[in-house]
Design an enzyme around this catalytic site. Structure first.
Site, short mmCIF file in Angstrom:
data_model
loop_
_atom_site.label_atom_id
_atom_site.label_comp_id
_atom_site.label_asym_id
_atom_site.label_seq_id
_atom_site.Cartn_x
_atom_site.Cartn_y
_atom_site.Cartn_z
N LYS A 143 1.17 -0.92 0.19
CA LYS A 143 -0.19 -0.20 0.05
C LYS A 143 0.37 1.32 -0.44
CE LYS A 143 -3.79 1.59 2.47
NZ LYS A 143 -3.54 3.27 2.69
N ASP B 152 2.37 5.20 -0.06
CA ASP B 152 2.18 6.13 0.63
C ASP B 152 2.38 7.00 -0.39
OD1 ASP B 152 0.43 7.24 2.62
OD2 ASP B 152 2.28 6.89 4.39
N TYR C 83 -2.05 0.24 -9.91
CA TYR C 83 -2.77 -0.41 -8.94
C TYR C 83 -4.01 -1.22 -9.66
CZ TYR C 83 -4.45 2.60 -5.93
OH TYR C 83 -5.39 4.30 -5.34
N LYS D 155 -3.56 -2.10 7.01
CA LYS D 155 -2.67 -0.96 7.80
C LYS D 155 -1.38 -1.26 9.13
CE LYS D 155 -4.96 2.61 6.52
NZ LYS D 155 -5.45 3.32 7.05
N CYS E 233 26.51 32.22 25.89
CA CYS E 233 26.88 33.36 25.93
C CYS E 233 26.33 34.33 26.84
CB CYS E 233 27.60 33.87 24.82
SG CYS E 233 26.06 34.67 23.67
N CYS F 207 20.52 33.99 18.79
CA CYS F 207 21.47 34.76 19.02
C CYS F 207 21.69 35.44 18.92
CB CYS F 207 21.78 33.71 20.50
SG CYS F 207 23.70 34.88 20.94
N CYS G 2 29.50 34.26 19.68
CA CYS G 2 28.90 33.44 20.78
C CYS G 2 29.32 32.39 20.87
CB CYS G 2 27.47 33.52 20.44
SG CYS G 2 26.58 31.97 21.55
S1 IVH Z 1 -6.71 -0.52 -4.86
C1 IVH Z 1 -11.37 -0.31 -5.04
N1 IVH Z 1 -4.21 -0.48 -4.27
O1 IVH Z 1 -4.97 3.03 -0.62
C2 IVH Z 1 -9.91 -0.18 -4.76
N2 IVH Z 1 -5.01 1.43 -3.34
O2 IVH Z 1 -7.97 3.74 0.37
C3 IVH Z 1 -8.74 0.79 -4.34
N3 IVH Z 1 -3.80 2.66 -1.87
O3 IVH Z 1 -5.94 6.35 -1.46
C4 IVH Z 1 -7.75 1.02 -4.01
N4 IVH Z 1 -1.61 1.25 -2.69
O4 IVH Z 1 -4.71 5.39 -3.09
C5 IVH Z 1 -5.27 -0.46 -3.97
N5 IVH Z 1 -1.27 -1.36 -4.22
C6 IVH Z 1 -3.18 -0.28 -3.87
C7 IVH Z 1 -2.92 0.80 -3.10
C8 IVH Z 1 -3.54 1.34 -2.06
C9 IVH Z 1 -1.62 2.66 -1.82
C10 IVH Z 1 -4.19 3.26 -1.45
C11 IVH Z 1 -5.24 4.13 -2.77
C12 IVH Z 1 -5.88 4.95 -1.42
C13 IVH Z 1 -6.79 3.85 -0.10
C14 IVH Z 1 -6.59 2.92 -0.63
#
Ligand code: IVH
Length: 668
Positions: free
Chosen positions: A116, A118, A223, A311, A408, A423, A428
């Site tokens: 996932k 970020d 993805y 998560k 100082c 400062c 100093c």
């Molecule tokens: S799938 C309906 N795959 O994570 C499916 N999401 O709520 C939709 N994200 O903001 C998401 N990496 O942008 C999927 N490999 C991944 C992901 C991914 C990051 C983010 C996505 C969304 C949140 C999921």
């Protein structure tokens, strides 16, 4: 060059450049240097300037940021961009698996696990194979049109390998190195830092000026497919492979599993391996692979039933703020640091967290002895998120920022428009000591063997009081030898390193002096432009701001610095010791008596006696500024063989035109 040859060459170059984009972004395996890449881009740009009607919408030149927008347009997503339900532990994942299997009448199920990423969710629309629109997720139904910014990302294909109409979804992100580099540059310019790579990616893509997005090193991982015309795909894994074949960057750390146990192992494995990645991830996404199964499972009001986002455990913890320490940086800024009762976050012990400035302490309402929430995001430095006021016992004590320098004793000041306390005593010891560490650092004078501890000792023993004293240490060998852990060999090495640094080109010294707002890059630009310390010292604010990279604030800071008599004494002392005061690289000369002084020059056509790069360098060295296209602002056009539309335009505008012979005569 005739039209047909040009057309072929344009196609060839475009292909080659996109191939190198792929090596760089998709395979993480660059095969040419940045300079070579830029050279190919220049060649293509030049041909396209000659034959503007041959510019294809997917040409690599179309990636560089175009004109700024005044606002983003809204884009309706063809299929909604949903978010995912969350799982926080193994039991949530097993519940998900149970729901899925139940929903499918207990048939065997295959899951695909992905990282996932970020970053910022984006949707990319292609028509007949061409990239048409790119949008943010927005509220899931309507997003913002950020096409111009997304075009600048090199891993976004401008044209697919097949003429398809489709919409794909993915994540735009900034890698860890690019993020650190960006924040470093921002710190040098005293601009606000981005808290994490996600904010910096989102911040870059939500800029109205695409040149800003183009200057940030962003990437994408695709993805999923939102919609596709004329192609049958049966599963998510097949879809990902196909996306890859079409030219998208798909994350390769994806795996398919037949059981939730294997999914859980994958999740656990990445929980520990995550710091090894070059980008930030915040979890693992688990998706049912078969599209038929996905359809059978359907959606809840907000998210698909066939996918879940695991998560990673929050890297937050509760601990006690035991003290607040204040320290002085080289610019005299006083920074408060929270001293915490040690707490383990994301596998490492956290004992300190920067509080940045006094305002943050006030905003958060921190008191000594408070229970606080501390967060550590990935590689990012720990921060205090908030105070648990309900856990106060009455024993907590308010914190007072010092009014005087802890080192100082001079009164600290808050300059107008600044949150920082400083400062401002130039003598100093803390400021000088910090400044000294900066002076010897790698990007500055690069003096080996002069770590912070040695600097502190030299100071404490009265062997140095300013950076110039370093260059007179050879007279003090006996005293050096009396210092802790300093044998004859270390002393010899140290003196040798100091001696060698005298030969550094002047930009290192300029950066090393620690002039406010002048980072390593600005120092180089100044050195290149003026050629010597003397010239820089004499430059007026007006002269300084004529240089592209130097803004009014930096110019003012440079002027203020060099107007101080103690600075002149320091430079004289360094000069007398033999420290180089000249720029040793290739130099852009200043002065109005040079052949191209103050002139905007366009080079077009082919030169027979030198390469384009050589010609450009020579023009720049002789005071000229090269631009790519002819306009009213152009002063001079140098036209080689087979010059085309630029030459015509120059003739129309009545601009002075030089042929190769006249150009060479001018150079000599
Ligand atoms: S799938 C309906 N795959 O994570 C499916 N999401 O709520 C939709 N994200 O903001 C998401 N990496 O942008 C999927 N490999 C991944 C992901 C991914 C990051 C983010 C996505 C969304 C949140 C999921």
């Amino acid at each position: 060059m005739d039209r047909l040859t040009a057309e072929q060459k344009i196609i060839e170059l475009s292909k080659l450049i996109e191939e190198h984009n792929r090596h760089y972004h998709l395979e993480d395996n660059p095969q040419i240097t940045d300079q070579e890449y830029d050279q190919l881009m220049r060649e293509l740009q030049d041909l396209e300037d000659h034959f503007p009607d041959l510019v294809a919408p997917d040409s690599p030149t179309q990636r560089v940021g175009s004109t700024p927008l005044s606002a983003f347009e809204k884009v309706e997503h063809k299929t909604p961009m949903l978010s995912l339900g969350n799982a926080f532990n193994e039991s949530d994942l097993r519940d998900f698996d149970r729901r899925v299997r139940q929903g499918l009448g207990n048939q065997p199920v295959k899951y695909v696990c992905e990282l996932k990423i970020d970053g910022l969710a984006v949707s990319l629309r292609y028509e007949n194979g061409y990239f048409i629109t790119g949008a943010t997720r927005g509220d899931g139904t309507t997003g913002e049109d950020i096409t111009q910014n997304l075009r600048t990302i090199r891993s976004v294909p401008l044209r697919l390998k097949e003429p398809l109409t489709l919409e794909v979804r993915g994540e735009a992100y900034m890698g860890k190195t690019a993020f650190e580099q960006l924040n470093k540059e921002r710190a040098e310019k005293e601009e606000a830092l981005f808290a994490n790579p996600r904010n910096s990616a989102a911040g870059s893509l939500r800029q109205l000026d695409p040149k800003i997005a183009a200057s940030r090193k962003l990437s994408t991982f695709i993805y999923g497919i939102g919609e596709i015309e004329g192609k049958r795909i049966d599963s998510h894994s097949e879809g990902l492979t196909y996306l890859e074949e079409l030219g998208f960057c798909v994350n390769e750390e994806r795996r398919a599993f037949d059981s939730i146990d294997d999914v859980i192992s994958f999740v656990n494995n990445w929980t520990t391996k995550r710091p090894e990645l070059k980008y930030e991830i915040d979890g693992i996404v688990i998706k049912v692979d078969s599209y038929a199964h996905q359809q059978e499972l359907g959606f809840t009001a907000k998210s698909p039933r066939w996918a879940i986002a695991y998560k990673f455990p929050a890297e937050e913890g509760i601990t006690v703020l035991t003290d607040i320490e204040v320290s002085l940086g080289r610019t005299g800024v006083v920074t408060p640091t929270a001293i915490l009762k040690p707490v383990i976050l994301a596998g490492t012990e956290v004992k300190r967290a920067s509080l940045h400035n006094e305002d943050i302490i006030t905003q958060k309402g921190l008191m000594l002895g408070d229970h606080v929430i501390v967060r550590k995001a990935g590689d990012i430095i720990p921060e205090i998120v908030g105070v648990l006021k309900e856990r106060r016992t009455g024993e907590e004590r308010p914190f007072q920022m010092p009014t005087h320098c802890p080192e100082c004793g001079s009164e600290l000041v808050r300059l107008p428009d600044e949150v920082a306390l400083r400062c401002i005593n130039p003598e100093c010891p803390a400021v000088i000591r910090e400044g000294m560490s900066h002076f010897v650092s790698r990007q500055a004078m690069n003096i080996d063997g002069l770590g912070e501890k040695v600097v502190a000792q030299l100071f404490a023993n009265g062997l140095i009081t300013s950076v110039a004293d370093l260059y007179y240490l050879h007279d003090k060998q006996d005293q050096l030898l009396q210092m802790e852990r300093m044998g004859q060999k270390s002393v010899d090495n140290l003196l040798q390193a100091i001696e060698a640094s005298k030969a550094n080109s002047v930009e290192r010294l300029l950066f090393g002096l620690g002039i406010r707002l002048v980072g390593a890059k600005a120092a180089k630009v100044l050195a290149e432009h003026f050629g010597s310390m003397d010239q820089i010292m004499q430059a007026t604010t007006e002269e300084l701001v004529t240089i592209d990279e130097i803004g009014p604030k930096m110019a003012e800071s440079i002027r203020t610095y060099f107007s101080m008599p103690q600075v002149h004494e320091l430079i004289d002392k360094l000069k007398a010791a033999g420290v180089t005061m000249e720029y040793k690289g290739m130099r852009v000369q200043a002065g109005d008596d040079l052949p191209f002084s103050g002139k905007t020059v366009v080079l077009t056509g082919t030169l027979s006696k030198m390469s384009r790069q050589e010609a450009e360098e020579k023009i720049a060295l002789l005071g000229g500024k090269i631009t790519g296209s002819v306009s009213k602002k152009t002063d001079l056009v140098i036209a080689g063989e087979k010059a085309g539309s630029k030459l015509e335009k120059a003739e129309k505008l009545g601009i002075t035109i030089l042929d190769e012979e006249a150009f060479i005569a001018l150079l000599s």
